[in-house]
Structure formats: structure tokens, C-alpha cells
Scaffold this active site. Structure first.
Site, PDB file in Angstrom:
ATOM      1  CG  HIS A   1       0.198   4.278   3.886  1.00 38.13           C
ATOM      2  ND1 HIS A   1       0.089   3.767   5.151  1.00 38.13           N
ATOM      3  CD2 HIS A   1      -0.706   3.601   3.131  1.00 38.13           C
ATOM      4  CE1 HIS A   1      -0.827   2.814   5.174  1.00 38.13           C
ATOM      5  NE2 HIS A   1      -1.332   2.699   3.962  1.00 38.13           N
TER       6      HIS A   1
ATOM      7  CG  ASN B   1       0.856  -6.485   7.274  1.00 37.06           C
ATOM      8  OD1 ASN B   1       1.484  -7.352   7.869  1.00 37.06           O
ATOM      9  ND2 ASN B   1      -0.458  -6.380   7.358  1.00 37.06           N
TER      10      ASN B   1
ATOM     11  CB  ALA C   1      -0.922  -0.011   1.214  1.00 29.07           C
TER      12      ALA C   1
HETATM   13  N1  LIG Z   1       1.611  -5.651   2.540  1.00 33.80           N
HETATM   14  C1  LIG Z   1       0.668  -4.711   2.473  1.00 33.80           C
HETATM   15  O1  LIG Z   1       0.878  -3.590   2.007  1.00 33.80           O
HETATM   16  C2  LIG Z   1      -0.706  -5.022   2.967  1.00 33.80           C
HETATM   17  C3  LIG Z   1      -0.969  -6.200   3.611  1.00 33.80           C
HETATM   18  N2  LIG Z   1      -2.231  -6.486   4.037  1.00 33.80           N
HETATM   19  C4  LIG Z   1      -2.430  -7.732   4.742  1.00 33.80           C
HETATM   20  O2  LIG Z   1      -2.795  -8.769   3.815  1.00 33.80           O
HETATM   21  C5  LIG Z   1      -3.613  -9.737   4.464  1.00 33.80           C
HETATM   22  C6  LIG Z   1      -4.902  -9.950   3.672  1.00 33.80           C
HETATM   23  O3  LIG Z   1      -5.627  -8.750   3.606  1.00 33.80           O
HETATM   24  P1  LIG Z   1      -7.168  -8.740   3.165  1.00 33.80           P
HETATM   25  O4  LIG Z   1      -7.367  -9.546   1.951  1.00 33.80           O
HETATM   26  O5  LIG Z   1      -7.591  -7.325   3.172  1.00 33.80           O
HETATM   27  O6  LIG Z   1      -7.836  -9.475   4.422  1.00 33.80           O
HETATM   28  P2  LIG Z   1      -9.314 -10.071   4.548  1.00 33.80           P
HETATM   29  O7  LIG Z   1      -9.644 -10.026   6.000  1.00 33.80           O
HETATM   30  O8  LIG Z   1     -10.239  -9.427   3.589  1.00 33.80           O
HETATM   31  O9  LIG Z   1      -9.098 -11.604   4.103  1.00 33.80           O
HETATM   32  C7  LIG Z   1      -8.257 -12.471   4.818  1.00 33.80           C
HETATM   33  C8  LIG Z   1      -8.781 -13.895   4.645  1.00 33.80           C
HETATM   34  O10 LIG Z   1      -7.796 -14.765   5.191  1.00 33.80           O
HETATM   35  C9  LIG Z   1      -8.428 -15.738   6.019  1.00 33.80           C
HETATM   36  N3  LIG Z   1      -7.479 -16.134   7.060  1.00 33.80           N
HETATM   37  C10 LIG Z   1      -6.969 -15.374   8.061  1.00 33.80           C
HETATM   38  N4  LIG Z   1      -6.101 -16.076   8.796  1.00 33.80           N
HETATM   39  C11 LIG Z   1      -6.053 -17.328   8.254  1.00 33.80           C
HETATM   40  C12 LIG Z   1      -5.339 -18.521   8.566  1.00 33.80           C
HETATM   41  N5  LIG Z   1      -4.510 -18.569   9.616  1.00 33.80           N
HETATM   42  N6  LIG Z   1      -5.516 -19.610   7.785  1.00 33.80           N
HETATM   43  C13 LIG Z   1      -6.379 -19.567   6.730  1.00 33.80           C
HETATM   44  N7  LIG Z   1      -7.079 -18.478   6.378  1.00 33.80           N
HETATM   45  C14 LIG Z   1      -6.922 -17.365   7.138  1.00 33.80           C
HETATM   46  C15 LIG Z   1      -9.685 -15.056   6.572  1.00 33.80           C
HETATM   47  O11 LIG Z   1     -10.687 -16.010   6.890  1.00 33.80           O
HETATM   48  C16 LIG Z   1     -10.095 -14.161   5.398  1.00 33.80           C
HETATM   49  O12 LIG Z   1     -11.004 -14.784   4.517  1.00 33.80           O
HETATM   50  C17 LIG Z   1      -3.846  -9.193   5.892  1.00 33.80           C
HETATM   51  O13 LIG Z   1      -2.943  -9.764   6.802  1.00 33.80           O
HETATM   52  C18 LIG Z   1      -3.577  -7.708   5.734  1.00 33.80           C
HETATM   53  O14 LIG Z   1      -3.225  -7.091   6.946  1.00 33.80           O
HETATM   54  C19 LIG Z   1      -3.264  -5.627   3.784  1.00 33.80           C
HETATM   55  C20 LIG Z   1      -3.039  -4.443   3.150  1.00 33.80           C
HETATM   56  C21 LIG Z   1      -1.752  -4.004   2.750  1.00 33.80           C
HETATM   57  O1  LIG Z   2      -3.623  -1.259   3.015  1.00 33.97           O
HETATM   58  C1  LIG Z   2      -3.066  -0.392   3.720  1.00 33.97           C
HETATM   59  O2  LIG Z   2      -3.290   0.821   3.594  1.00 33.97           O
HETATM   60  C2  LIG Z   2      -2.012  -0.791   4.703  1.00 33.97           C
HETATM   61  C3  LIG Z   2      -2.327  -1.961   5.490  1.00 33.97           C
HETATM   62  O3  LIG Z   2      -3.467  -2.284   5.779  1.00 33.97           O
HETATM   63  C4  LIG Z   2      -1.191  -2.769   5.957  1.00 33.97           C
HETATM   64  O4  LIG Z   2      -0.042  -2.414   5.664  1.00 33.97           O
HETATM   65  O5  LIG Z   2      -1.431  -3.798   6.620  1.00 33.97           O
END
Ligand SMILES: NC(=O)C1=CN([C@@H]2O[C@H](COP(=O)(O)OP(=O)(O)OC[C@H]3O[C@@H](n4cnc5c(N)ncnc54)[C@H](O)[C@@H]3O)[C@@H](O)[C@H]2O)C=CC1
Ligand SMILES: O=C([O-])CC(=O)C(=O)O
Length: 254
Positions: free
Chosen positions: A205, A177, A121
Site C-alpha cells: 500500500h 477497507n 494495513a
Molecule cells: N481495516 C483494515 O485495514 C483491514 C480490514 N480487514 C477487514 O476485516 C475483516 C476481517 O478480516 P479477516 O479476519 O481477515 O477475515 P476472515 O475471512 O479471515 O474472517 C472473517 C470471519 O467473520 C465471519 N463473518 C463474516 N460475516 C459475518 C456476519 N455477517 N456475521 C457473523 N460472522 C461473519 C466469517 O464467517 C469469518 O469467520 C474483513 O472485513 C476484512 O476485509 C482486513 C484487513 C485490513
Molecule cells: O490487509 C490489507 O492489506 C488491506 C485489506 O485487506 C483491507 O483494507 O481490507
């Protein structure tokens, strides 16, 4: 290339819909989620399979994309890498634990696998990678999100956190993250501020980096995903672009 997805929420849905529509050489057919209904929904869109056992996903793909949670990285990363399968990790916060990160990296090396953490992000990873050829002296991230994103009920701006990325990811495992991604790129535990602001409806951000190269500042105002206000659409787009890079011949940017 065959990709399997762990975590079938907001990010995974954007990735699957885009890749299905635009890439013939990438197949995404195996899906795993602890909420089976989520895995089944995504599998039906992709004409794929929702697996009950993670091994059935790992054994049938070339690359595993994690879009679930930091704890899922702790649970599954070593299993994936031990089988020589490369991994894209979105929940980068899990890698702030140095012992765990070293184990993950050593396992990947031993089995000739790679670990990718997309820019997610934030903006500026390209510049930081170039800047890291010299010394990076300081890096700061200021994140501003809505009360809805941060799960807070406030009517005026408030600083929720000021400190190091390693602490920030523990306090906000689903919101910051990006602090871990920046820390890995800078090879230091960067400074982080988290602000809840009722005046914003975007995930904002700001990154400031100083080093031998000079100084840069980036700022993004990201639209959140419809199904998860914590997560910016740009994060999913960055993973999509990384997948596309595997098929591209002319690669621009670091
Ligand atoms: N690197 C980056 O810039 C970013 C990273 N993220 C992270 O990416 C990940 C996914 O984000 P979203 O798709 O928005 O989340 P979301 O909440 O929409 O979907 C996550 C899915 O993973 C499943 N889940 C969670 N823990 C699990 C496990 N231990 N085993 C199996 N399934 C599991 C949940 O049931 C859910 O369906 C999150 O950890 C979030 O914080 C989000 C935004 C930015
Ligand atoms: O999507 C974003 O803005 C950032 C976020 O949630 C993350 O880094 O986990």
C-alpha cells in the site's frame, strides 16, 4: 476491560493469541461468528463462550471488536452502540455510506459510546491526523496485491480499479477497507488505484498526501495472514496495539 469479538477469522485469531499472552487486564471471552465452528474454535483457545445470539455477546462486554465483514457492520453496529457499548471496526468500508455513518455516529453520541477504526494495513494515519489540523488538499492510495489475494487469474500486472474510495470499497469489500480508513481521516473521498501483480506476494500500500503541512509518501509491503491472503498481519497488529493503548499511561503518536 471485557471485549467481545464478532468474526472469528484471521484477524480475530491473531488478536486473541496475542492479548491472551500479553494482557492481564483485557479479557476476551465472548465470540460470535455466522460459522459456529469458527466461534467455537476461538472460544476454546480463549477458554470462553461461543454465543448463538449476538445480544448475549453485547450484553456481557464493555467493547465489541468487529473483524467479520462490511455487511456485519450494517447488521450489528447500531445494536452494539444502542446499548452504549463502544466498538472497534475493522470492516471500515461499511462507513463510506454517509447516511449509515451519520446514523452510527449519532447513535454512539447519544449513548456515550466510541467508535474506533484502527490504522489497519496502512502507514500514515498518524501524519494525516496531524496534517488535518491544516487543510489536506489531496490523498491517494495505490494498492498492489497478488492474484491470490485479489482472487484473479492473471500472468501480468493489471490495473483493476481507478476511482474514488467509495466505489473501491463496493468493488473490493474485503481488500480495500484501508481506503475507507484514509477517507475518514482525511475527511474526503480519496483517490484509489488497485493493481493485481503476479510479481508480488505481499500486500503493498502506497499513500501520498499533500496539504498545508507539505507532502508525505508512505509505502508498506505487508506479509499476509497465513489463513487469509487478502488480509495483512499489520491490520491485526494495529487492532492489538489499539487494545493495548486502553491500558497504557504514556501514549506516543497522534
Ligand atoms: N481495516 C483494515 O485495514 C483491514 C480490514 N480487514 C477487514 O476485516 C475483516 C476481517 O478480516 P479477516 O479476519 O481477515 O477475515 P476472515 O475471512 O479471515 O474472517 C472473517 C470471519 O467473520 C465471519 N463473518 C463474516 N460475516 C459475518 C456476519 N455477517 N456475521 C457473523 N460472522 C461473519 C466469517 O464467517 C469469518 O469467520 C474483513 O472485513 C476484512 O476485509 C482486513 C484487513 C485490513
Ligand atoms: O490487509 C490489507 O492489506 C488491506 C485489506 O485487506 C483491507 O483494507 O481490507
Amino acid at each position: 476491560m471485557k471485549v467481545g469479538i464478532i468474526g472469528c477469522g484471521a484477524i480475530a485469531n491473531l488478536i486473541v493469541n496475542n492479548i491472551l499472552a500479553t494482557e492481564k487486564n483485557i479479557t476476551i471471552e465472548h465470540f460470535y461468528d455466522r460459522d459456529m465452528e469458527k466461534a467455537e474454535n476461538l472460544a476454546s483457545i480463549a477458554n470462553g463462550i461461543a454465543v448463538i445470539n449476538i445480544e448475549d455477546l453485547i450484553d456481557n462486554v464493555d467493547l465489541v471488536l468487529e473483524a467479520a465483514s462490511p455487511s456485519s457492520v450494517n447488521e450489528y453496529a447500531l445494536k452494539v452502540l444502542n446499548k452504549g457499548k463502544s466498538m472497534i471496526i475493522m470492516s471500515v468500508g461499511a462507513l463510506m455510506d454517509e447516511n449509515f455513518r451519520n446514523e452510527v455516529v449519532e447513535t454512539a453520541k447519544k449513548h456515550n459510546a466510541k467508535i474506533y477504526t484502527p490504522s489497519g494495513a496502512i502507514l500514515g494515519l498518524d501524519g494525516i491526523k496531524a496534517a488535518s489540523i491544516g487543510e489536506i488538499k489531496e490523498a491517494k492510495l495505490t494498492t498492489r496485491k497478488s492474484p491470490r489475494s485479489l482472487g484473479k487469474d492473471v500472468n501480468k500486472e493489471e490495473i483493476l480499479f481507478e476511482g474514488k474510495a467509495s466505489e473501491a470499497v463496493k468493488k473490493f469489500p474485503f481488500n480495500i477497507n484501508v481506503a475507507a480508513t484514509l477517507s475518514l481521516a482525511c475527511d474526503m473521498d480519496i483517490d484509489v488505484k488497485v493493481i493485481v501483480d503476479p510479481k508480488v506476494d505481499r500486500n503493498v500500500h502506497e499513500v501520498v498526501v499533500t496539504g498545508d503541512f507539505g507532502k508525505f509518501t508512505t509505502r508498506c509491503e505487508n506479509l499476509p495472514c497465513a489463513s487469509n491472503p487478502k488480509t495483512s498481519m499489520l491490520a491485526a497488529f494495529s487492532a492489538i496495539k489499539l487494545l493495548k493503548h486502553f491500558n497504557e499511561t504514556l501514549l506516543s503518536g497522534t
